[in-house]
Design an enzyme around this catalytic site. Structure first.
Site, mmCIF file in Angstrom:
data_model
loop_
_atom_site.group_PDB
_atom_site.id
_atom_site.type_symbol
_atom_site.label_atom_id
_atom_site.label_comp_id
_atom_site.label_asym_id
_atom_site.label_seq_id
_atom_site.Cartn_x
_atom_site.Cartn_y
_atom_site.Cartn_z
ATOM 1 N N GLU A 16 14.966 -33.774 6.656
ATOM 2 C CA GLU A 16 14.081 -33.593 5.493
ATOM 3 C C GLU A 16 14.825 -32.833 4.402
ATOM 4 O O GLU A 16 15.506 -31.840 4.675
ATOM 5 C CB GLU A 16 12.835 -32.788 5.891
ATOM 6 N N THR A 48 10.363 -34.288 0.282
ATOM 7 C CA THR A 48 9.044 -33.676 0.121
ATOM 8 C C THR A 48 8.533 -33.843 -1.309
ATOM 9 O O THR A 48 9.284 -34.217 -2.222
ATOM 10 C CB THR A 48 9.055 -32.177 0.483
ATOM 11 N N TYR A 49 7.255 -33.542 -1.449
ATOM 12 C CA TYR A 49 6.547 -33.732 -2.724
ATOM 13 C C TYR A 49 5.787 -32.439 -2.937
ATOM 14 O O TYR A 49 5.035 -32.008 -2.038
ATOM 15 C CB TYR A 49 5.593 -34.897 -2.511
ATOM 16 N N HIS A 76 7.415 -38.456 0.713
ATOM 17 C CA HIS A 76 6.139 -37.771 0.933
ATOM 18 C C HIS A 76 5.291 -37.927 -0.335
ATOM 19 O O HIS A 76 5.830 -37.933 -1.450
ATOM 20 C CB HIS A 76 6.341 -36.268 1.157
ATOM 21 N N ARG A 106 -2.088 -34.175 2.591
ATOM 22 C CA ARG A 106 -3.035 -33.554 1.675
ATOM 23 C C ARG A 106 -2.326 -32.558 0.760
ATOM 24 O O ARG A 106 -2.564 -32.506 -0.432
ATOM 25 C CB ARG A 106 -4.113 -32.805 2.473
ATOM 26 N N TYR A 143 0.285 -31.235 14.058
ATOM 27 C CA TYR A 143 0.511 -29.805 14.244
ATOM 28 C C TYR A 143 0.450 -29.410 15.720
ATOM 29 O O TYR A 143 -0.641 -29.316 16.291
ATOM 30 C CB TYR A 143 -0.550 -29.030 13.431
ATOM 31 N N HIS A 147 -3.690 -27.278 13.286
ATOM 32 C CA HIS A 147 -3.602 -26.919 11.868
ATOM 33 C C HIS A 147 -4.367 -25.617 11.642
ATOM 34 O O HIS A 147 -5.418 -25.391 12.244
ATOM 35 C CB HIS A 147 -4.183 -28.050 11.005
HETATM 36 P P1 FAD Z 1 -5.049 -33.248 6.429
HETATM 37 O O1 FAD Z 1 -4.703 -34.323 7.374
HETATM 38 O O2 FAD Z 1 -6.023 -33.562 5.348
HETATM 39 O O3 FAD Z 1 -5.563 -32.010 7.299
HETATM 40 C C1 FAD Z 1 -5.897 -30.763 6.697
HETATM 41 C C2 FAD Z 1 -7.003 -30.099 7.516
HETATM 42 O O4 FAD Z 1 -8.203 -30.887 7.431
HETATM 43 C C3 FAD Z 1 -6.694 -30.024 9.013
HETATM 44 O O5 FAD Z 1 -7.263 -28.834 9.500
HETATM 45 C C4 FAD Z 1 -7.377 -31.256 9.609
HETATM 46 O O6 FAD Z 1 -7.758 -31.074 10.967
HETATM 47 C C5 FAD Z 1 -8.589 -31.401 8.702
HETATM 48 N N1 FAD Z 1 -8.950 -32.815 8.495
HETATM 49 C C6 FAD Z 1 -8.108 -33.880 8.370
HETATM 50 N N2 FAD Z 1 -8.802 -35.006 8.167
HETATM 51 C C7 FAD Z 1 -10.098 -34.674 8.143
HETATM 52 C C8 FAD Z 1 -11.288 -35.411 7.949
HETATM 53 N N3 FAD Z 1 -11.254 -36.723 7.742
HETATM 54 N N4 FAD Z 1 -12.478 -34.724 7.984
HETATM 55 C C9 FAD Z 1 -12.516 -33.385 8.190
HETATM 56 N N5 FAD Z 1 -11.398 -32.640 8.379
HETATM 57 C C10 FAD Z 1 -10.212 -33.263 8.347
HETATM 58 N N6 FAD Z 1 3.117 -30.155 1.932
HETATM 59 C C11 FAD Z 1 3.472 -30.485 0.651
HETATM 60 O O7 FAD Z 1 2.912 -29.927 -0.303
HETATM 61 N N7 FAD Z 1 4.458 -31.407 0.384
HETATM 62 C C12 FAD Z 1 5.106 -32.057 1.389
HETATM 63 O O8 FAD Z 1 5.979 -32.883 1.119
HETATM 64 C C13 FAD Z 1 4.759 -31.735 2.749
HETATM 65 N N8 FAD Z 1 5.383 -32.353 3.778
HETATM 66 C C14 FAD Z 1 4.979 -32.085 5.068
HETATM 67 C C15 FAD Z 1 5.582 -32.780 6.127
HETATM 68 C C16 FAD Z 1 5.220 -32.517 7.445
HETATM 69 C C17 FAD Z 1 5.860 -33.284 8.563
HETATM 70 C C18 FAD Z 1 4.217 -31.530 7.725
HETATM 71 C C19 FAD Z 1 3.813 -31.220 9.132
HETATM 72 C C20 FAD Z 1 3.616 -30.836 6.687
HETATM 73 C C21 FAD Z 1 3.965 -31.102 5.347
HETATM 74 N N9 FAD Z 1 3.365 -30.460 4.265
HETATM 75 C C22 FAD Z 1 3.727 -30.773 2.974
HETATM 76 C C23 FAD Z 1 2.356 -29.425 4.496
HETATM 77 C C24 FAD Z 1 0.916 -30.016 4.498
HETATM 78 O O9 FAD Z 1 0.594 -30.502 3.225
HETATM 79 C C25 FAD Z 1 -0.040 -28.897 4.918
HETATM 80 O O10 FAD Z 1 0.176 -28.573 6.267
HETATM 81 C C26 FAD Z 1 -1.507 -29.123 4.643
HETATM 82 O O11 FAD Z 1 -2.211 -27.902 4.922
HETATM 83 C C27 FAD Z 1 -2.175 -30.199 5.493
HETATM 84 O O12 FAD Z 1 -1.727 -31.449 5.156
HETATM 85 P P2 FAD Z 1 -2.214 -32.721 6.022
HETATM 86 O O13 FAD Z 1 -1.640 -33.901 5.374
HETATM 87 O O14 FAD Z 1 -1.955 -32.510 7.455
HETATM 88 O O15 FAD Z 1 -3.786 -32.626 5.709
#
Ligand code: FAD
Length: 291
Positions: A16, A48-49, A76, A106, A143, A147
């Protein structure tokens, strides 16, 4: 090459990188880093973004540069700071650059920025649904320790299943330092019917600057054994670096021996970190990671 297809017939090695801040002149440095990474034959490199969405353009250009070197980029995209129009613009730009794989996220609202967050895309799964029309191969985050916003790992896995149903064909994990968390995640995910490959994310701690990020951003547990080594040698940067690299190497061998589908290394834009790991695991990567 689609990452889900790659994962069907080989173990994947990936790294990454993150786009440098605008105007700090480090994009050329990153391009040099990516050229060095090419020598290690990665299967893909992810870009990343920013959580605030501000570096979208730069991120797309970096993904395009990776593609131009013949390496597969994984771009991303974060839905939190984005409008549907922003996503359309980014998706079209990525397609014009030949990018086929997107990690849908997200994002987290930057603490110091006054941006409206999650107005259009509350969760990664909503972004995946929206991106469906563009035909990317989609991945999403997961996670091993759950998370931070979720009360239990089980609740988080219920949501992980929603991400798979919305189109995620593979997952990449948050970094972790105790492989037991990864094995538990994979075991529980399979019990819940989640079938997509789960690629473990590894970030070597190579200096004391890494530590606050690990603790505050990711909440990852640092095992006592590793914590002790880090604390004892906190004033010896060269020793600390060796500890971090060797620990990552140990994690990777254990993961591959126990059936992980590949490994994704968070290198913090440092080619030397990737090279050090590769150098110590040359036979593993050259023999076991071949198609
Ligand atoms: P989600 O999947 O939306 O999850 C967030 C929370 O909401 C979790 O607690 C989940 O259980 C809950 N949730 C999910 N779906 C639902 C639903 N349908 N209904 C109710 N609750 C729900 N951040 C950046 O800003 N830029 C990046 O490029 C970046 N790259 C990453 C790459 C990896 C491999 C990882 C592990 C993380 C990265 N992150 C990045 C960090 C990430 O954006 C954060 O961890 C953020 O808090 C959660 O993102 P997510 O996509 O997992 O969110």
């Amino acid at each position: 090459m689609r990452i889900d297809k790659l994962l069907k017939h080989k173990l994947t090695l990936s790294f990454e990188v993150f786009p440098p801040k605008k105007g700090d002149g480090k994009t050329d440095e990153l391009f040099d880093t990516i050229k060095r990474l090419k020598e290690l034959s990665p299967d893909f490199i992810s870009v990343t973004y920013g959580g605030g969405g501000s570096n979208a353009r730069n991120a797309a250009e970096i993904a395009g540069f990776i593609k131009s070197l013949g390496i597969e980029p994984l771009a991303h995209i974060t839905g939190g700071p984005s409008s549907p129009e922003d996503i359309d613009n980014t998706a079209k730009k990525l397609i014009s650059l030949g990018v086929e794989n997107v990690l849908a996220l997200r994002g987290d609202k930057p603490k110091d920025e006054n941006v409206e967050y999650c107005k259009y895309f509350k969760h990664a799964s909503e972004l995946e649904n929206y991106l469906g029309k563009y035909g990317f191969t989609l991945g999403a985050a997961c996670y091993p320790e759950g998370h931070c916003e979720c009360p239990t790992l089980y609740d988080d896995l219920v949501n992980l299943k929603k991400k798979e149903e919305a189109g995620a064909a593979f997952f990449i994990t948050q970094l972790f330092y105790d492989n037991a968390y990864y094995y538990r995640l994979v075991g529980e995910a399979r019990r819940m019917g989640i079938v997509s490959p789960i690629i473990p994310g590894i970030m070597p701690i190579t200096n004391m600057k890494n530590l606050p990020a690990v603790k505050s951003m990711c909440g990852s547990t640092i095992p006592l054994e590793l914590r002790n080594m880090i604390e004892v040698y906190s004033n010896e940067p060269d020793v600390l670096r060796e500890i971090g690299i060797n620990y990552a190497v140990y994690q990777i061998i254990d993961l591959i021996a126990k059936g992980a589908p590949g490994v994704h290394v968070y290198i913090m834009n440092r080619a030397e970190t990737a090279e050090a790991i590769y150098g110590r695991l040359k036979n593993v990567f050259c023999k076991l990671f071949r198609a």
